[in-house]
Design a protein around this motif. Structure first.
Motif, PDB file in Angstrom:
ATOM      1  N   UNK B  27       0.834  -1.205   0.000  1.00  0.00           N
ATOM      2  CA  UNK B  27       0.000   0.000   0.000  1.00  0.00           C
ATOM      3  C   UNK B  27       0.868   1.255   0.000  1.00  0.00           C
ATOM      4  N   UNK B  28       0.245   2.369  -0.348  1.00  0.00           N
ATOM      5  CA  UNK B  28       0.987   3.631  -0.367  1.00  0.00           C
ATOM      6  C   UNK B  28       0.027   4.787  -0.115  1.00  0.00           C
ATOM      7  N   UNK B  29       0.493   5.860   0.515  1.00  0.00           N
ATOM      8  CA  UNK B  29      -0.382   7.004   0.740  1.00  0.00           C
ATOM      9  C   UNK B  29      -0.498   7.844  -0.528  1.00  0.00           C
ATOM     10  N   UNK B  30      -1.570   8.624  -0.624  1.00  0.00           N
ATOM     11  CA  UNK B  30      -1.747   9.517  -1.774  1.00  0.00           C
ATOM     12  C   UNK B  30      -1.187  10.890  -1.416  1.00  0.00           C
ATOM     13  N   UNK B  31      -0.653  11.603  -2.386  1.00  0.00           N
ATOM     14  CA  UNK B  31      -0.186  12.955  -2.084  1.00  0.00           C
ATOM     15  C   UNK B  31      -1.355  13.848  -1.657  1.00  0.00           C
ATOM     16  N   UNK B  32      -1.111  14.796  -0.797  1.00  0.00           N
ATOM     17  CA  UNK B  32      -2.093  15.799  -0.358  1.00  0.00           C
ATOM     18  C   UNK B  32      -3.113  15.257   0.642  1.00  0.00           C
ATOM     19  N   UNK B  33      -3.121  13.956   0.893  1.00  0.00           N
ATOM     20  CA  UNK B  33      -4.119  13.402   1.809  1.00  0.00           C
ATOM     21  C   UNK B  33      -3.423  12.873   3.060  1.00  0.00           C
ATOM     22  N   UNK B 161     -12.424  12.406  -0.672  1.00  0.00           N
ATOM     23  CA  UNK B 161     -11.643  12.283  -1.902  1.00  0.00           C
ATOM     24  C   UNK B 161     -10.836  10.996  -1.950  1.00  0.00           C
ATOM     25  N   UNK B 162     -10.364  10.519  -0.775  1.00  0.00           N
ATOM     26  CA  UNK B 162      -9.577   9.284  -0.765  1.00  0.00           C
ATOM     27  C   UNK B 162     -10.374   8.117  -1.316  1.00  0.00           C
ATOM     28  N   UNK B 163     -11.590   7.932  -0.786  1.00  0.00           N
ATOM     29  CA  UNK B 163     -12.398   6.799  -1.237  1.00  0.00           C
ATOM     30  C   UNK B 163     -12.811   6.938  -2.696  1.00  0.00           C
ATOM     31  N   UNK B 164     -13.020   8.198  -3.134  1.00  0.00           N
ATOM     32  CA  UNK B 164     -13.375   8.388  -4.534  1.00  0.00           C
ATOM     33  C   UNK B 164     -12.202   8.023  -5.432  1.00  0.00           C
TER      34      UNK B 164
END
Lengths: 265, 191
Positions: B27-33, B161-164
């Motif tokens: 897994x990896x995190x998304x930028x800005x979140x 926004x993450x789930x979208x």
């Protein structure tokens, strides 16, 4: 990254902890998770840490293995520690630098919460280091057996879990092999635009799914050939035996819980 | 013959769960979140199981994946809140997709299903985070509780926004995967 994670890395040995019934170990961990929340002052945290260290010592696992298990969560622990250190404004002011102030209560809170993290991870790591995943699954199946009366497919779930545990290392190896094979064909897994990345992932997943499905078919045929007919009336090759040692360990945890309950503030 | 299919399904759900677990580890995190929201592709094996076998098989993959994750990786808070959140998100994503696919049995149904799944997952997770998951986290981490204003802000700027993005990414990957694997999937389902 994958090699640093302990994926069902059982360390064989003949310690007391290894010889315990997996059901006793699961119950112990389960109760321990609740007990950890009882600790809320220095004395209780010391008692809890001592208890955990004694278990670690009894397991005769080299300390390096435990530390390796703790590595992935070290930064979370650090962040939690810093967060609590700066957010808690209780006790004496120890240090002030601009708007950053460190209070005595903050350091205490930081240590307590980080310690709670570490202790919990240690106990679950200890479970996976001293118990084969198969034993864990057998233990879970046996502990959840009463749910069969409510038509919960306990046997099927345990079987599926032991199969996936068995296949995690195999499929990991296969993933690496496929990635190398696709890289040799020019797929770039490390970078590229979004659409290139998606294509790279798809080129990895398609063979992975098809291979794993083939393996599943072969295994199903092998099980059929050996007369697998569901959990009803199935005899076991590995029998779980509850020993006096297991009863003793559970009593020890209850005693620990009572001590913590008395000493907590 | 019925028996045979069942054992095969059982074993295949097991191996698919193993793939899901491995994908979950990548897994990896998304930028800005926020960094605790990690994106991974472990919903893909569950989706495949849901459309190839049955929606229940997909739910089983989600459940086993999270159980294994809890047994092997543990949970920082002691109680598997993260795993439970992942399970609920996964189920609310795959069930609508599997349902619409089974109704229409073509790529179009699947596309609508995945789009519906994304919407339902986003809504479910926003509501659950507001009422259950975020309060549970702050309780177990012993952090100061979020005010409803803060929680709302975190949900609108982070969780929604993450789930979208997660739903859309998985939809794109799964559609490409499905296009490639369609003949194979149909052959397996015909047996």
């Amino acid at each position: 990254m994958i090699n640093s994670m302990i994926i069902g890395k059982y360390v064989p040995s003949d310690s007391i902890i290894h010889r315990m019934d997996p059901r006793a170990k699961l119950l112990l961990v389960f109760i321990y998770v609740f007990i950890v929340f009882l600790a809320n002052n220095s004395v209780t945290y010391i008692v809890l840490t001592m208890f955990t260290l004694v278990l670690l010592f009894l397991s005769r696992i080299p300390i390096a293995f435990i530390l390796r298990g703790l590595k992935p969560i070290l930064w979370i622990v650090l962040v939690t520690f810093l967060l609590h250190m700066f957010m808690t404004k209780e006790g004496d002011l120890l240090y002030q630098w601009g708007r950053l102030a460190i209070y005595e209560g903050g350091i205490k809170q930081g240590i307590f919460i980080s310690l709670r993290f570490l202790l919990f991870i240690m106990i679950t790591t200890l479970l996976t280091l001293t118990t084969t995943p198969i034993e864990v699954t057998d233990g879970v199946e046996s502990l959840l057996a009463p749910l069969k009366k409510l038509h919960v497919p306990v046997h099927e779930l345990a079987l599926m879990m032991s199969i996936s545990l068995r296949f995690i290392p195999t499929l990991l190896e296969e993933t690496e092999k496929i990635m190398k094979a696709q890289a040799a064909r020019g797929v770039d897994f490390s970078g590229g635009s979004f659409s290139e990345r998606v294509k790279a992932i798809v080129s990895l997943l398609v063979p992975l799914f098809i291979n794993s499905f083939k393996r599943a078919e072969e295994l199903a045929t092998a099980m059929e050939a050996r007369g697998y007919r569901g959990g009803e009336g199935r005899t076991k090759f590995r029998q779980l035996t509850w020993k006096p040692l297991d009863t003793f360990c559970l009593i020890a945890v209850f005693v620990l819980a009572m001590i913590l309950f008395v000493l907590r503030s | 013959m019925q028996e045979k299919r069942n054992v095969k399904k059982l074993v295949a759900v097991g191996t698919f769960s193993a793939i899901a677990y491995l994908l979950m580890m990548l897994n990896f995190p998304l930028p800005m979140l926020p960094t605790f929201l990690l994106i991974d592709f472990s919903e893909i094996p569950a989706l495949l199981a849901a459309i190839m076998f049955s929606p229940i098989a997909g739910v089983a993959v989600e459940a086993i994946k999270n159980l294994l994750h809890y047994f092997i990786q543990g949970s920082g808070t002691g109680i598997p809140i993260g795993q439970l959140a992942n399970f609920l998100a996964g189920v609310s994503f795959i069930l609508p997709a599997a349902y619409l696919f089974q109704k229409f049995r073509n790529s179009k149904g699947l596309t609508y299903g995945l789009a519906l799944g994304t919407v339902i997952m986003t809504l479910m997770m926003s509501i659950l985070n507001y009422y259950v998951i975020l309060p549970a986290y702050t309780f177990f981490l012993n952090a100061p509780a979020l005010s409803s204003q803060q929680a709302r802000e975190l949900i609108v700027t982070g969780i929604l926004p993450f789930n979208m993005i997660k739903g859309i990414t998985i939809t794109i990957i799964f559609m490409m995967l499905f296009a490639k694997m369609k003949p194979w999937i149909q052959r397996q389902m015909a047996v």
